[in-house]
Design a protein around this motif. Structure first.
Motif, PDB file in Angstrom:
ATOM      1  N   ASP A 215      -1.635 116.093 -32.104  1.00  0.00           N
ATOM      2  CA  ASP A 215      -1.307 116.171 -33.532  1.00  0.00           C
ATOM      3  C   ASP A 215      -0.558 114.907 -33.964  1.00  0.00           C
ATOM      4  OD1 ASP A 215      -0.908 116.992 -36.119  1.00  0.00           O
ATOM      5  OD2 ASP A 215       0.804 118.294 -35.630  1.00  0.00           O
ATOM      6  N   ARG A 217      -1.444 110.926 -36.199  1.00  0.00           N
ATOM      7  CA  ARG A 217      -2.412 110.180 -36.997  1.00  0.00           C
ATOM      8  C   ARG A 217      -2.039 108.700 -36.958  1.00  0.00           C
ATOM      9  NH1 ARG A 217      -5.141 113.366 -40.761  1.00  0.00           N
ATOM     10  NH2 ARG A 217      -5.146 111.718 -42.320  1.00  0.00           N
ATOM     11  N   GLU A 264      -6.351 108.109 -39.064  1.00  0.00           N
ATOM     12  CA  GLU A 264      -7.287 108.985 -38.364  1.00  0.00           C
ATOM     13  C   GLU A 264      -6.517 109.894 -37.402  1.00  0.00           C
ATOM     14  OE1 GLU A 264     -10.410 109.226 -38.887  1.00  0.00           O
ATOM     15  OE2 GLU A 264     -11.148 107.330 -39.709  1.00  0.00           O
ATOM     16  N   PRO A 265      -6.902 111.166 -37.309  1.00  0.00           N
ATOM     17  CA  PRO A 265      -6.290 112.042 -36.310  1.00  0.00           C
ATOM     18  C   PRO A 265      -6.575 111.521 -34.897  1.00  0.00           C
ATOM     19  CG  PRO A 265      -7.534 113.315 -37.930  1.00  0.00           C
ATOM     20  CD  PRO A 265      -7.883 111.877 -38.148  1.00  0.00           C
ATOM     21  N   ARG A 268      -9.764 112.852 -33.336  1.00  0.00           N
ATOM     22  CA  ARG A 268     -11.033 112.244 -33.749  1.00  0.00           C
ATOM     23  C   ARG A 268     -11.244 110.902 -33.072  1.00  0.00           C
ATOM     24  NH1 ARG A 268     -14.932 110.092 -36.887  1.00  0.00           N
ATOM     25  NH2 ARG A 268     -14.015 108.437 -38.141  1.00  0.00           N
ATOM     26  N   TYR A 294       4.971 110.263 -35.789  1.00  0.00           N
ATOM     27  CA  TYR A 294       3.894 111.219 -36.026  1.00  0.00           C
ATOM     28  C   TYR A 294       2.678 110.554 -36.660  1.00  0.00           C
ATOM     29  CZ  TYR A 294       1.186 114.853 -38.348  1.00  0.00           C
ATOM     30  OH  TYR A 294       0.156 115.631 -38.791  1.00  0.00           O
ATOM     31  N   GLN A 295       2.919 109.684 -37.653  1.00  0.00           N
ATOM     32  CA  GLN A 295       1.787 109.086 -38.348  1.00  0.00           C
ATOM     33  C   GLN A 295       2.113 107.687 -38.834  1.00  0.00           C
ATOM     34  OE1 GLN A 295       0.692 110.916 -42.088  1.00  0.00           O
ATOM     35  NE2 GLN A 295       2.820 111.417 -42.584  1.00  0.00           N
TER      36      GLN A 295
END
Length: 332
Positions: A215, A217, A264-265, A268, A294-295
């Motif tokens: 989880d 990105r 993008e996750p 993926r 996290y992102q």
């Protein structure tokens, strides 16, 4: 003109040097070829530069944190631009070896600033990082938002580099551009990055460590898009006109995000690697690691509006290109 590129045997430095040579420039490359990852890859990148039949390349093997060695080696050259990409990279390694980051990323950056000041260069371009945004939940990340809460020493050194650069732009009217790179990937990439590690493990049938249970990105940015942005920056230095620049400075100092503007996750990304490798990954799901964010998500409106930067390569194209290169390079 003569352009210094530090970190010339590194991932982005090699790609930029190649592009500058192909358009006929004289590049003086600096790298200490340290063993943070296998120096054989750095030597292979330098050998690749030797195949280019355009421009001119001089390579200086030295540690730019040694100001005496740096100044002596550069003395014969008439400089126009410095592109300072060399640094001690890696978020996680900064937890284990913090002193390496202070020496390379702080002392080294100051040495290059002093060189730029005394040699009256046209522009000083330097690498910052998306890591300065920490765990900000304001997305996309804008160069105009505050970045006062780094969660790794690596990020803290990059924020400090931006502050030192602002000071030199203010005191000496030295044109400066800081580039916050977002998860750069592609052929000739780094073995410490997830794309290399995952590709290697998948091809060998070994498990991959997937942090935060997948989880996360990332704004994956293909190397060719990065280089297009850096070249545009080199060709258009900031004006010393008192106007507010991206990042908020009224001195000749601007900050740009260079990203793909499309996070993008992680899952993926792994799916695309699996398809390119032709085999499934064995996913070892783990909690978030210290220092990870996290992102990442780049707001590229500043560089887009000023310089026309427009990334064109998504991971469905870029990752298979990397996997093809990796198989060729490693013979796997």
């Amino acid at each position: 003109m003569t352009i210094i590129v530090t970190g010339a045997a590194g991932f982005i430095g090699h790609a930029l040097t190649r592009a500058l040579m192909q358009r006929g420039e004289h590049v003086v490359g600096i790298d200490n070829l340290n063993a943070y990852y296998d120096p054989a890859l750095k030597h292979a990148r330098l050998a690749d530069l030797g195949t280019i039949n355009a421009g001119h390349f001089d390579f200086l093997e030295l540690d730019f944190a040694d100001h005496g060695a740096l100044e002596a080696a550069i003395a014969p050259y008439k400089l126009t631009t410095i592109v300072h990409l060399g640094a001690q990279a890696g978020v996680r390694y900064s937890i284990d070896n913090p002193r390496a980051y202070v020496q390379s990323n702080l002392v080294g950056h100051l040495n290059l600033l002093e060189l730029a000041r005394h040699r009256d260069v046209r522009q000083f371009v330097y690498a910052s990082s998306s890591s300065v945004y920490g765990n900000s939940d304001t997305v996309p990340f804008s160069v105009d938002q505050r970045v006062d809460h780094p969660i790794s020493l690596y990020a803290a050194t990059k924020k400090a580099d931006e502050l030192m650069s602002e000071t030199y732009a203010h005191l000496y009217h030295l044109p400066m551009t800081g580039l916050r790179f977002f998860t750069v990937y592609g052929p000739w990439g780094r073995p410490d990055m997830a794309l290399w590690k995952f590709t290697s493990a998948i091809l060998q049938g070994k498990p991959i460590d997937v942090y935060n249970h997948g989880d996360m990105r990332r704004d994956f940015t293909y190397i060719d898009d990065i280089i297009a942005g850096v070249l545009a920056v080199i060709d258009r230095p900031p004006a010393d006109d008192g106007a507010v620049k991206p990042g908020g400075s009224v001195s000749p100092h601007r900050l740009y995000n260079i990203g793909n503007n499309q996070p993008e996750p992680l899952g993926r990304m792994i799916d695309v690697i699996e398809a390119a490798c032709g085999r499934p990954a064995i996913r070892n799901l783990l909690p978030m690691q210290p220092g990870d964010v996290y992102q990442t998500y780049a707001d590229i409106s500043a560089i887009q509006g000023d310089l026309g930067y427009a990334p064109t390569t998504g991971i469905d194209i870029g990752i298979p290109r990397f996997v093809d290169w990796y198989r060729s390079y490693t013979g796997s």
